[in-house]
Design a protein around this motif. Structure first.
Motif, short mmCIF file in Angstrom:
data_model
loop_
_atom_site.label_atom_id
_atom_site.label_comp_id
_atom_site.label_asym_id
_atom_site.label_seq_id
_atom_site.Cartn_x
_atom_site.Cartn_y
_atom_site.Cartn_z
N LEU A 125 0.82 -1.21 0.00
CA LEU A 125 0.00 0.00 0.00
C LEU A 125 0.85 1.26 0.00
O LEU A 125 0.44 2.29 -0.54
CB LEU A 125 -0.97 -0.01 1.19
N ARG A 126 2.05 1.18 0.57
CA ARG A 126 2.98 2.32 0.52
C ARG A 126 3.59 2.47 -0.87
O ARG A 126 3.91 3.57 -1.30
CB ARG A 126 4.08 2.16 1.57
N GLU A 127 3.77 1.37 -1.55
CA GLU A 127 4.44 1.35 -2.85
C GLU A 127 3.52 1.79 -3.99
O GLU A 127 3.97 2.46 -4.94
CB GLU A 127 4.93 -0.08 -3.08
N ILE A 128 2.27 1.44 -3.95
CA ILE A 128 1.37 1.67 -5.08
C ILE A 128 1.23 3.15 -5.46
O ILE A 128 1.22 3.46 -6.66
CB ILE A 128 0.01 0.98 -4.85
N PRO A 129 1.14 4.10 -4.54
CA PRO A 129 1.06 5.50 -4.99
C PRO A 129 2.28 5.92 -5.82
O PRO A 129 2.14 6.68 -6.78
CB PRO A 129 0.99 6.29 -3.68
N GLU A 130 3.46 5.40 -5.49
CA GLU A 130 4.65 5.71 -6.29
C GLU A 130 4.57 5.05 -7.66
O GLU A 130 4.93 5.65 -8.68
CB GLU A 130 5.92 5.30 -5.55
N PHE A 131 4.07 3.81 -7.72
CA PHE A 131 3.89 3.13 -9.00
C PHE A 131 2.88 3.91 -9.85
O PHE A 131 3.09 4.09 -11.06
CB PHE A 131 3.39 1.69 -8.78
N ALA A 132 1.81 4.39 -9.23
CA ALA A 132 0.80 5.16 -9.96
C ALA A 132 1.40 6.45 -10.52
O ALA A 132 1.13 6.81 -11.67
CB ALA A 132 -0.39 5.47 -9.05
N ALA A 133 2.23 7.12 -9.73
CA ALA A 133 2.85 8.37 -10.19
C ALA A 133 3.77 8.10 -11.38
O ALA A 133 3.75 8.84 -12.37
CB ALA A 133 3.63 9.02 -9.05
N VAL A 134 4.59 7.05 -11.30
CA VAL A 134 5.49 6.71 -12.41
C VAL A 134 4.67 6.30 -13.63
O VAL A 134 4.99 6.69 -14.76
CB VAL A 134 6.50 5.62 -11.99
N SER A 135 3.62 5.54 -13.42
CA SER A 135 2.76 5.13 -14.52
C SER A 135 2.19 6.35 -15.25
O SER A 135 2.16 6.38 -16.49
CB SER A 135 1.62 4.25 -13.99
N ARG A 136 1.77 7.34 -14.50
CA ARG A 136 1.22 8.55 -15.13
C ARG A 136 2.30 9.29 -15.92
O ARG A 136 2.00 9.84 -16.99
CB ARG A 136 0.61 9.47 -14.06
N ARG A 137 3.53 9.33 -15.40
CA ARG A 137 4.61 10.01 -16.13
C ARG A 137 4.92 9.33 -17.45
O ARG A 137 5.38 9.98 -18.38
CB ARG A 137 5.87 10.08 -15.26
N VAL A 190 4.96 1.86 -22.26
CA VAL A 190 5.13 1.28 -20.92
C VAL A 190 3.74 0.90 -20.40
O VAL A 190 2.79 1.66 -20.54
CB VAL A 190 5.78 2.29 -19.94
N GLN A 191 3.65 -0.29 -19.81
CA GLN A 191 2.39 -0.73 -19.22
C GLN A 191 2.63 -1.27 -17.82
O GLN A 191 3.48 -2.13 -17.63
CB GLN A 191 1.74 -1.83 -20.08
N PHE A 192 1.90 -0.75 -16.87
CA PHE A 192 1.91 -1.27 -15.50
C PHE A 192 0.71 -2.19 -15.35
O PHE A 192 -0.36 -1.92 -15.88
CB PHE A 192 1.77 -0.13 -14.49
N VAL A 193 0.89 -3.27 -14.59
CA VAL A 193 -0.19 -4.18 -14.26
C VAL A 193 0.00 -4.60 -12.81
O VAL A 193 1.09 -5.05 -12.43
CB VAL A 193 -0.19 -5.44 -15.16
N GLY A 194 -1.03 -4.44 -12.00
CA GLY A 194 -0.99 -4.92 -10.63
C GLY A 194 -1.74 -6.24 -10.54
O GLY A 194 -2.83 -6.37 -11.10
N ILE A 195 -1.14 -7.21 -9.88
CA ILE A 195 -1.81 -8.49 -9.67
C ILE A 195 -2.12 -8.60 -8.19
O ILE A 195 -1.24 -8.81 -7.37
CB ILE A 195 -0.96 -9.68 -10.16
N GLY A 196 -3.39 -8.38 -7.87
CA GLY A 196 -3.83 -8.39 -6.48
C GLY A 196 -4.11 -9.81 -6.00
O GLY A 196 -4.97 -10.49 -6.52
#
Length: 183
Positions: A82-94, A100-106
């Motif tokens: 949960l601490r990591e995902i906001p940073e992943f989201a920010a990089v994904s937006r950049r 580039v494609q981000f995929v989260g596997i919950g």
């Protein structure tokens, strides 16, 4: 025992157990393989996954071949995730206009993932997987099958980098930029 006191005690014990598990994983996990030590085709089982997204629609990870693919295994019950995902989201937006494609596997319940995606406005697909899905990460050094775990693939679909534990924004962005610059 009063219900309020009992519930507070249960919550405190659960939080302490979760934190202890995190510390044990962090301090006793086997060494992570460096990117050079991981066979470039070792990520094929991840690319072969076909999982439902948070809306229940099946998605194959291979559909994003041709892009730098960042695959992050996570869960709503995992504090480091949960601490990591906001940073992943920010990089994904950049990198929204880059290949580039981000995929989260919950590794979680569909309702939890769907709610998390909506509340946090995660800008990339979140897929849902049962706990057994983590077995595909064992050959990549995640023998404890812990979370979070990230695998990054180059545009040819070859595994370039894996990390057990949190990946910070600067390191993540650096890995992506290096892959975009290479061909």
């Amino acid at each position: 025992m009063k219900p309020l006191v009992r519930n507070a005690l249960i919550l405190a014990v659960a939080a302490a157990a979760g934190f202890a598990g995190y510390l044990a994983q962090r301090n006793s996990s086997p060494p992570r393989p460096a990117a050079a030590q991981v066979a470039r085709d070792a990520g094929a089982p991840i690319l072969a996954l076909n999982l439902p997204d948070s809306d229940g629609q099946p998605q194959t990870l291979s559909q994003w071949q041709g892009k730098v693919l960042v695959v992050n295994f996570w869960a709503t019950w995992c504090p480091p995730c949960l601490r990591e995902i906001p940073e992943f989201a920010a990089v994904s937006r950049r990198f929204a206009d880059a290949p580039v494609q981000f995929v989260g596997i919950g590794i979680d319940q569909p309702d939890n993932v769907h709610r998390f995606a909506e509340e946090n406005k995660v800008p990339y697909p979140l897929l849902i997987a049962p706990l057994q899905t983590l077995a595909v990460t064992s050959a990549l050094g995640n023998t404890s099958q812990a979370l979070p775990f990230t695998a990054i693939f180059d545009r040819r679909g070859e595994l370039d980098f894996v990390k057990l534990g949190t990946l910070n924004e600067a390191e993540l962005e650096g890995k992506i930029r290096a892959l975009l610059a290479s061909r």
